[in-house]
Every structure is written in structure tokens, then in C-alpha cells.
Write a protein that holds these residues in place. Sequence first.
Motif, PDB file in Angstrom:
ATOM      1  N   TYR A  73      45.939  46.442  51.459  1.00 18.68           N
ATOM      2  CA  TYR A  73      46.727  47.667  51.576  1.00 18.68           C
ATOM      3  C   TYR A  73      46.636  48.188  52.999  1.00 18.68           C
ATOM      4  O   TYR A  73      45.726  47.825  53.757  1.00 18.68           O
ATOM      5  N   HIS A 119      51.299  48.903  49.946  1.00 17.78           N
ATOM      6  CA  HIS A 119      50.616  47.839  49.213  1.00 17.78           C
ATOM      7  C   HIS A 119      51.425  46.543  49.177  1.00 17.78           C
ATOM      8  O   HIS A 119      50.847  45.463  49.268  1.00 17.78           O
ATOM      9  N   ASP A 164      42.184  44.582  49.379  1.00 19.57           N
ATOM     10  CA  ASP A 164      42.187  45.535  48.267  1.00 19.57           C
ATOM     11  C   ASP A 164      41.275  45.026  47.155  1.00 19.57           C
ATOM     12  O   ASP A 164      41.630  44.089  46.437  1.00 19.57           O
ATOM     13  N   SER A 217      42.664  44.486  43.564  1.00 19.40           N
ATOM     14  CA  SER A 217      43.658  43.465  43.257  1.00 19.40           C
ATOM     15  C   SER A 217      43.281  42.718  41.978  1.00 19.40           C
ATOM     16  O   SER A 217      42.126  42.297  41.807  1.00 19.40           O
ATOM     17  N   HIS A 273      52.990  43.713  44.197  1.00 20.65           N
ATOM     18  CA  HIS A 273      52.704  45.148  44.118  1.00 20.65           C
ATOM     19  C   HIS A 273      52.955  45.682  42.714  1.00 20.65           C
ATOM     20  O   HIS A 273      52.172  46.473  42.182  1.00 20.65           O
ATOM     21  N   SER A 287      48.544  42.704  44.809  1.00 22.33           N
ATOM     22  CA  SER A 287      48.470  42.758  46.274  1.00 22.33           C
ATOM     23  C   SER A 287      47.027  42.590  46.742  1.00 22.33           C
ATOM     24  O   SER A 287      46.118  43.233  46.213  1.00 22.33           O
TER      25      SER A 287
END
Length: 371
Positions: A359, A283, A237, A240, A351, A356
Motif C-alpha cells: 500500500y 492499495h 501490506d 494481504s 484490491h 494487494s
Amino acid sequence: MSGGHTPGTATKRNRAATVAQLRPRYQADLAQGTAQFFDQRRADCPWCGSTRLRQRLRTPDLFQHKPGHFNLDKCQECGHVFQNPRLNGAGLEFYYRDFYDGLGEKDLEGVFTGPGREKMYRRRAESLKPFARSPKSWLDVGTGHGHFCATARTVFPGTSFDGLDFSSGIELAERAGRIDRGFRGSFTELARGELVGGYDAVSMYHYLEHSTDPRSELRAARQALRPGGHLLIEVPDPQSRLAAVLGRWWLPWLQPQHLNFVPVANLREELTVLGFTVVAEEHAEPHDTVDLLGAVWLSLNAIAPPEDAPWLAKPTDGIHRLLRAAILLAGVPALLVGTTLDRLLVKPIAHRLGLSNAYRVIARRPEAPPG
């Protein structure tokens, strides 16, 4: 034990011999420098076409210490992050060589089978259960050595699991019985031929970020799926917050191998365009507890002299090897602290606070229209 040689000594000697054998080829590859491994820098986003780009990251190879520097740009319009300039075909071959197979095969085998990996693979497979109780056939794209498929069999014992990958690990996975059939090559090409409409489930776990053209991979998945089949995607992700905090030390950047980082909104939109229905977006569960541990390890690996490797102009001497061992040994307490914080501090709030590092999206291909 007779003979005076331990298994560890024999392993080191075998590696040294392999490195010496490979060095002439690597040095010949590097004789013209690393510029030959890159395409021209592009001025627009490969996802949306916007020219509003800014540099997100510049880093050397923090994993193998192969020569070269790598740049990631971020599109200010859609948020897509991509390697720019991107590795060309020769560059991909050079930087992938001896990472997942060859010299790197043993190390990666440990990563794929390390503590908690089987539990992670099981959770990935179980994420499909609410939407498909008993898929007959499953294709895992980017399967590596096939460890996900081996674990997924215990979740779906009646399912046939095939794997696809570019590396020789696919043959290893087939020989080990972790997959029923192995396909080596390009998914986008194979999906136009023998894989068309062959699967009830197609998974891409940390595969899409390696692709030069993620959209073409999504189209290939649609071709490989039967009507009503499901596509499972898990990727780093780029949104993040830990990616911003840790910078080049954020493990999922994985330069130079990761070429494209697709924000979840972009992926959902593209899947919708292709006719998929997104049935799940996760997530918290896909987050892997490696951020702080990885940052410490990459830092130690950056300051310690590199392990002898054929892309180094000269073999490392005994003093450098001792210094490397000493630095890594001194870093063990920091590695333990990083592991503890990842599991006890970061994971529970990842999350909720946007930390996170990955995903997961599950999407269903539409049923075939009635006769």
C-alpha cells in the motif's frame, strides 16, 4: 574469438575467486553460531506494547541460504507484524552483506532495471502530482542504486533529486548521475543535521519495513521536510490475503531483512500524531505482480542445491551445480505460469479481494504557523 574463454566463463571464474576470498571471513563469523546475531526475544509488541503475541511465520533464509531461522510474530491487539527475536547490529551487517552490493550487486541491478520497473517508478512519482506540481527538492530514502530518481526526473524535470542509503550503492547512484547528491548512513541521524528542513518531498519506497524503529524514521522524515512538504511511503501490506495463503513463500516477507510490517491503520494514526495530514491512501496501484512468480521461484531455490557462496562451509561441486541448473531449468514452465497468473488473474482483482501486496500513503506536513 581467440583465447577459448567466453565472457560467461570469465564471469563465473571471477565470482568463484571472490567467493574463495570471502569464505574465511564468513566462516570466522559463523564459528560461534547464529545466536550471536539476535537480540533477546521480546514479550511485547514494539508498536503498541501489548503482550498478546502469536507466531505468524518461521522460515530460513530462502534467498541467499545464509544459516539461521527467523521468526515473525503478530500482535493480536494492533496487527503489527515484527521479527522476534530481531537481528542485532552484527546480525544486520552479516545478513545484508553481499545482498545489495558485493556478490549480490549484479543480481540486484537486474531486479531494479527489470521489465516494468521504469513504469512502476514513473507511477510512484506521478502519484505526487495531484498534491505538488513542482517540488524543488526530493529526498529518496533507501534509494538503493538510484533508479527511482532517474525515472522521476522525467516526471519532475525541474526537481533536484537526492538519495540516502546504508549501502555502497549510493556511491554508484551518484557516479551514474541518477541522483544529484548521495548520503550514506542513518536517516534518523542525518535528519537531525544537514538534512533538516531541506526537502519538499521525502519518499520511502519499501524502506520502512527494513527499519529497526519505524516511528523514528517517520519523525526523521518530518524533520527533513519543509512546512507543506509531502511524505510518500510504500510498504508491504501484512494484511494481504495472499500473505496468509502463501505463507513463507510470500515474497514480501523477505526474511531476514524485513523487520517490521505496519498495518495501514497504524501508519495513518502515527502520521496524524506527528501532525501530518494523510491526503492519499492507495492499495490497487502499488500492488506488484510478483506473488505467484515469487512463490514458485522461492520454492525452486529452496529445493535446488545452493549456488556456491562464502557462507557455505565447503565449495559446491560440479554435480551440485548441474543439479541446481537442471531444477531451475525444469521450473521455467512453472515460472511462466506464475508470471501469467500474477498479471492476468491476480492484478485485476487484487484490491477488490484484499490481495494487494503493498500500500502507499501520501501525507502532508502542516504549513508553518503565521509569523
